[in-house]
Design a protein around this motif. Structure first.
Motif, PDB file in Angstrom:
ATOM      1  N   UNK A 179       0.842  -1.197   0.000  1.00  0.00           N
ATOM      2  CA  UNK A 179       0.000   0.000   0.000  1.00  0.00           C
ATOM      3  C   UNK A 179       0.880   1.252   0.000  1.00  0.00           C
ATOM      4  N   UNK A 180       1.936   1.221   0.806  1.00  0.00           N
ATOM      5  CA  UNK A 180       2.856   2.366   0.886  1.00  0.00           C
ATOM      6  C   UNK A 180       3.516   2.606  -0.474  1.00  0.00           C
ATOM      7  N   UNK A 181       4.028   1.545  -1.072  1.00  0.00           N
ATOM      8  CA  UNK A 181       4.693   1.673  -2.371  1.00  0.00           C
ATOM      9  C   UNK A 181       3.734   2.227  -3.422  1.00  0.00           C
ATOM     10  N   UNK A 182       2.478   1.786  -3.385  1.00  0.00           N
ATOM     11  CA  UNK A 182       1.494   2.261  -4.354  1.00  0.00           C
ATOM     12  C   UNK A 182       1.274   3.761  -4.219  1.00  0.00           C
ATOM     13  N   UNK A 183       1.064   4.248  -3.015  1.00  0.00           N
ATOM     14  CA  UNK A 183       0.815   5.682  -2.831  1.00  0.00           C
ATOM     15  C   UNK A 183       2.039   6.494  -3.247  1.00  0.00           C
ATOM     16  N   UNK A 184       3.225   6.034  -2.862  1.00  0.00           N
ATOM     17  CA  UNK A 184       4.450   6.758  -3.226  1.00  0.00           C
ATOM     18  C   UNK A 184       4.575   6.860  -4.742  1.00  0.00           C
ATOM     19  N   UNK A 185       4.298   5.769  -5.439  1.00  0.00           N
ATOM     20  CA  UNK A 185       4.417   5.789  -6.900  1.00  0.00           C
ATOM     21  C   UNK A 185       3.324   6.619  -7.572  1.00  0.00           C
ATOM     22  N   UNK A 186       2.228   6.837  -6.865  1.00  0.00           N
ATOM     23  CA  UNK A 186       1.170   7.689  -7.414  1.00  0.00           C
ATOM     24  C   UNK A 186       1.474   9.174  -7.232  1.00  0.00           C
ATOM     25  N   UNK A 187       2.081   9.540  -6.099  1.00  0.00           N
ATOM     26  CA  UNK A 187       2.353  10.971  -5.873  1.00  0.00           C
ATOM     27  C   UNK A 187       3.757  11.379  -6.310  1.00  0.00           C
TER      28      UNK A 187
END
Length: 520
Positions: A179-187
């Protein structure tokens, strides 16, 4: 004979075995506090000794002068060789050691003493002796580690393992890495930026943001990642874990503060204005109750239709005071702090900043004050995207959640539109929690960045359409994932029934003949 370098697998196994020593003596949700404290103490001692020896060789100093010249000050009462000789009152000796470290290193104030070792009902001298002997098995000097990132990686492993072990309580300090990796890659944080997490827990989101930046051009300056990290955490024990996490990942200058972000944000300038950041990332506690408390005089007495007095709570705006002007789109109900955290994140974003936050699905469609806040955010064109996540990803809840992406500086192509993705089926099923793997993250990020409709998966929705739906962001309203019912050929069905009826008649005829031959 050269010493073999300590590998990650050996380090992880060794550290997890230390938790097994504690098992049965204290609650598993408390393991982390004691293990992390001893890990930091042993690591500090070994690195201190290594640095002292290097200074003596390099500068020709006496040992006493070399000890004074070290970056990290380690008082004599906190030296490992002294502590491991204790056979009685070991917990008290450890508490004194941690207090001395804090006094000598002001940046650690409150970190080391957040956990108390002196309670003999929890930690007997015999148990602490076993722990000290266990931690004495390996050297944690830099020169004895396989890589510079080894301690940080092992620390992250322990945080996840402790979250697994603690079950529901694990959600208080750990967000699943996928989940953390996903948000980081989105922002997409960038070098030289200021990244902030208002509910930072153990600091995983900040660490992952730095890791992402380190992979980019100009992402590193020498051995340091080119980023400034900031965070705030309400829980004292979790805050201490976050501080240690930063130190073990070599983010010595990370500004991690303690306190309640909603009632007492800590990152401010000299004019008492909130500090602004380039990227804000968070996983606040879901639907936190009681996030504001009515003032003592908040109860008003009114007359009902029969002329009788009744006590009522006045409008929220009369009982919630925010000197920072964060809640301009409305004050959420006392039982749901989700959109309060979101508005705080909006308030601390720079004008070209982006934010990513995990919120429960209810924030997409709950009405009342939350509906009005959602409408305000959409009309202000601050919402760039919504990603619906699978259920059972988090330790503290099985319900599905969503990621909100906020953008204060949308491109022309993004203006007036919101990307909506239904990623509810993107997961690997697990025994206790489902998991986002790299393939799932890549699919979501690729679709999101492409900003092109994907059938039954993603839509770029005009805000006008959202308005027509009363600003309800329930994903199923905009993405139809149902499969069409197969068409039924009535004529073919009739023919099949007639064939079956004829076969049944033939069988009945043969059966009658057999029975007749048998004389029945």
């Amino acid at each position: 004979m050269a010493q073999n370098k300590l590998t990650l697998s050996t380090l992880e196994s060794w550290l997890w075995d230390s938790a097994n020593i504690l098992r049965g003596s204290i609650d598993s949700s408390d393991f982390k506090n004691y293990i992390f404290g001893l890990l930091f103490l042993k690591r500090s001692n070994d690195v201190f000794e290594e640095e002292v020896e290097n200074i003596m060789k390099r500068e020709g100093f006496t040992r006493e002068d070399a000890e004074d010249a070290t970056y990290f000050q380690l008082p004599k009462e906190a030296r490992w060789n002294s502590i491991k000789t204790h056979t009685e009152n070991i917990g008290i000796a450890l508490d004194k050691a941690f207090a001395a470290i804090e006094q000598a290193n002001t940046s650690l104030e409150g970190v080391m003493t957040a956990t108390k070792f002196g309670d003999k009902e929890k930690l007997s001298d015999e148990l602490l002796q076993r722990l000290l002997r266990h931690f004495n098995q390996h050297s944690l000097r830099n020169d004895h580690l396989e890589s510079n990132d080894l301690l940080g990686d092992a620390y992250e492993y322990l945080i996840k393992m402790f979250a697994d072990d603690a079950g529901k309580k694990g959600g208080e300090f750990y967000t699943p890495r996928g989940v953390v990796q996903l948000i980081v890659q989105l922002i997409k944080p960038e070098p030289k930026q200021k990244v902030y997490d208002p509910t930072c827990g153990s600091g995983g989101m900040l660490i992952e943001s730095a890791r992402y930046i380190a992979q980019q051009p100009n992402g590193k300056v020498g051995n340091n990642v080119n980023v400034s990290l900031y965070g705030q955490e309400k829980n004292l024990g979790t805050w201490a874990i976050g501080k240690l996490n930063m130190l073990l990942h070599n983010f010595m200058d990370a500004d991690i503060r303690k306190g309640d972000t909603l009632t007492a944000p800590q990152h401010k300038n000299d004019q008492n204005e909130l500090t602004l950041f380039d990227r804000v990332i968070a996983n606040p506690p879901f639907s936190m109750d009681g996030w504001w408390t009515p003032a003592e005089n908040a109860i008003e007495v009114k007359l009902d239709k029969n002329g009788k007095e009744k006590k009522v709570t006045p409008n929220y705006t009369k009982v919630v005071s925010d000197p920072y002007g964060r809640f301009q789109y409305g004050i959420p109900p006392r039982g749901y702090a989700d959109l309060a955290f979101l508005q705080h994140m909006v308030a601390v974003l720079k004008q070209d900043g982006k934010a990513g936050v995990v919120l429960p699905h209810g924030t997409l469609f709950r009405s009342g004050t939350e509906g009005a806040i959602r409408q305000g955010l959409l009309e202000a064109d601050l919402v760039e995207g919504i990603v619906g996540l699978p259920s059972a990803l988090f330790y503290n809840t099985g319900i599905p959640a969503s990621i909100w992406i906020i953008n204060k500086n949308k491109t022309e192509a993004q203006k007036g539109k919101v990307i909506i993705i239904d990623a509810s089926n993107d997961y690997k099923e697990g025994k206790n929690q489902n998991e986002l793997e790299a393939t799932h993250i890549n699919r979501i990020v690729t679709a999101y960045d492409g900003a092109t409709n994907v059938d039954k998966y993603m839509r770029v929705v005009d805000v006008k359409e959202l308005a027509e739906n009363d600003y309800n962001l329930n994903i199923s309203r905009f993405i139809d994932t149902s499969e069409p019912e197969p068409e039924i050929d009535i004529k073919a069905v009739h023919q099949k029934l007639e064939t079956l009826e004829q076969k049944e008649a033939d069988i009945d005829k043969k059966l009658a003949e057999f029975l007749k031959e048998l004389g029945v």
